[in-house]
Design a protein around this motif. Structure first.
Motif, short mmCIF file in Angstrom:
data_model
loop_
_atom_site.label_atom_id
_atom_site.label_comp_id
_atom_site.label_asym_id
_atom_site.label_seq_id
_atom_site.Cartn_x
_atom_site.Cartn_y
_atom_site.Cartn_z
N GLU A 132 -22.97 -77.18 29.25
CA GLU A 132 -23.33 -77.63 27.90
C GLU A 132 -22.40 -77.07 26.82
O GLU A 132 -22.19 -77.71 25.79
N LEU A 133 -21.87 -75.87 27.05
CA LEU A 133 -21.13 -75.18 25.98
C LEU A 133 -19.79 -74.69 26.50
O LEU A 133 -19.66 -74.35 27.68
N GLY A 134 -18.79 -74.66 25.62
CA GLY A 134 -17.50 -74.09 26.00
C GLY A 134 -17.48 -72.60 25.70
O GLY A 134 -18.39 -72.07 25.05
N ARG A 135 -16.46 -71.93 26.26
CA ARG A 135 -16.26 -70.51 25.94
C ARG A 135 -14.79 -70.22 26.16
O ARG A 135 -14.19 -70.77 27.10
N ASN A 136 -14.22 -69.36 25.31
CA ASN A 136 -12.81 -69.02 25.51
C ASN A 136 -12.55 -68.55 26.94
O ASN A 136 -13.34 -67.79 27.51
N THR A 137 -11.48 -69.02 27.52
CA THR A 137 -10.89 -68.61 28.81
C THR A 137 -11.58 -69.21 30.04
O THR A 137 -11.12 -68.96 31.15
N VAL A 138 -12.67 -69.99 29.87
CA VAL A 138 -13.31 -70.56 31.08
C VAL A 138 -13.24 -72.09 31.05
O VAL A 138 -14.15 -72.78 31.53
N PHE A 189 -18.24 -58.41 25.34
CA PHE A 189 -18.97 -59.57 25.83
C PHE A 189 -20.40 -59.19 26.19
O PHE A 189 -21.35 -59.93 25.97
N ASN A 190 -20.57 -57.99 26.74
CA ASN A 190 -21.93 -57.54 27.07
C ASN A 190 -22.78 -57.49 25.81
O ASN A 190 -23.91 -57.98 25.78
N GLU A 191 -22.20 -56.91 24.73
CA GLU A 191 -22.94 -56.83 23.46
C GLU A 191 -23.24 -58.24 22.94
O GLU A 191 -24.32 -58.51 22.44
N PHE A 192 -22.25 -59.12 23.10
CA PHE A 192 -22.42 -60.50 22.61
C PHE A 192 -23.59 -61.18 23.31
O PHE A 192 -24.47 -61.78 22.68
N ILE A 193 -23.63 -61.08 24.64
CA ILE A 193 -24.69 -61.76 25.40
C ILE A 193 -26.06 -61.17 25.08
O ILE A 193 -27.04 -61.91 24.89
N LEU A 194 -26.13 -59.84 24.98
CA LEU A 194 -27.44 -59.23 24.66
C LEU A 194 -27.91 -59.68 23.29
O LEU A 194 -29.10 -59.88 23.04
N ASN A 195 -26.97 -59.92 22.37
CA ASN A 195 -27.34 -60.38 21.02
C ASN A 195 -27.62 -61.89 21.00
O ASN A 195 -28.51 -62.37 20.30
N ARG A 196 -26.89 -62.62 21.82
CA ARG A 196 -26.99 -64.10 21.82
C ARG A 196 -28.19 -64.60 22.60
O ARG A 196 -28.62 -65.74 22.45
N THR A 197 -28.73 -63.75 23.49
CA THR A 197 -29.85 -64.16 24.35
C THR A 197 -31.17 -63.73 23.73
O THR A 197 -31.41 -62.52 23.57
N PRO A 198 -32.05 -64.67 23.34
CA PRO A 198 -33.35 -64.28 22.75
C PRO A 198 -34.11 -63.26 23.60
O PRO A 198 -34.75 -62.36 23.07
N ALA A 199 -34.00 -63.39 24.93
CA ALA A 199 -34.69 -62.41 25.80
C ALA A 199 -33.97 -61.06 25.79
O ALA A 199 -34.47 -60.10 26.38
#
Ligand code: GCO
Length: 264
Positions: free
Chosen positions: A151-157, A208-218
């Protein structure tokens, strides 16, 4: 009806790439729900043997087959061998996949092609050879493991996103063509999970770890065992009228645009 809707006792489930990670977690879930697990890997017989030992330690019936899911001759031979030695495949989870993280402008064409080959072409190859007996029996379950990158793009993938976006549409087309044969084809879209594929980007303090923990509501990385329930649902009678859908198990990422890093 009750829990019998989710009973897959005696069903035969092939899970590609099930010697570790998300594939193993989903296969373990199906096995604990009563299915016989056909374990696949292509790296080493030792890894397959170790996986079989683990499944059997849980009381799960399991047998391993080493074959390259991108090689149609090998896939055809393996499916025929499985059907002779174990029985016709009732449930297929196309899980085997790779990722290469490189900016598109730097990516070698050969690397791009390899990601497409493993992540998109192989689900087509394996499904093509498994579906024949499902069509004959007018019954079957195919589950394609998609991704947030469906559904979504991300840099480098970029190659991975192209493959997983394609796999979402392939899932919809398989459903379109095979639902009339009482074959339900759906997908699971894992969010960000704690597996070997994300080891490098999950290190504490890694941006990226900080990003995912912040981006994920859970506010956490998924546990591979969080996928078992959805796998059982899509592999059982409970989903007999569900076709062409991707069920996202993502802790809420796709539900939100996220929040400023300083917001609680
Ligand atoms: C990445 C991650 C993701 C996850 C998963 C998300 O580099 O962004 O590896 O691709 O593995 O696919 O759904």
């Amino acid at each position: 009806m009750g829990l019998s809707l989710f009973d897959i006792t005696g069903r035969i489930a092939l899970v590609t790439g099930s010697t570790h990670g998300l594939g193993m977690a989903m296969a373990e879930g199906l096995g604990k729900a009563g299915a016989t697990i056909i374990v696949n890997g292509n790296s080493s017989q030792k890894k397959i043997d170790q996986a079989i030992k683990y499944y059997k330690s849980l009381g799960i019936k399991a047998k391993g087959y080493k074959f390259d899911v991108t090689d149609e001759v090998a896939v055809k031979e393996a499916i025929e061998k499985i059907q002779t030695e174990i029985g016709l495949i009732d449930i297929l989870i196309n899980n085997a996949g790779i990722i290469k993280r490189t900016p598109l402008e730097e990516m070698e064409v050969a690397d791009f092609r390899e990601v497409i080959d493993v992540d998109l072409v192989s689900p087509f190859i394996v499904s093509k050879h498994v579906v024949k007996s499902m069509i004959n029996r007018k019954q079957g379950k195919i589950i394609n493991i998609c991704s947030m990158m469906s559904e979504l793009g991300r840099n480098t993938v970029g190659a991975y996103a192209a493959a997983k976006g394609g796999l979402k549409m392939l899932t919809q087309n398989m459903a379109t063509e095979w639902a009339r044969h009482n074959i339900q084809v759906n997908g699971i879209g894992p969010g960000y999970f704690a597996t070997s594929q994300t080891d490098l980007i999950r290190v504490e303090g890694h941006p990226f770890n900080e990003f995912i923990l912040n981006r994920t509501p859970a506010a956490k990385w998924g546990d591979p065992n969080d996928l078992a329930g959805t796998a059982i649902y899509l592999a059982s009678k409970a989903s007999d009228f569900v076709n062409g859908h991707i069920v996202y198990v993502d802790g809420g990422i796709l539900a939100t645009i996220g929040k400023p890093s300083n917001e609680v």
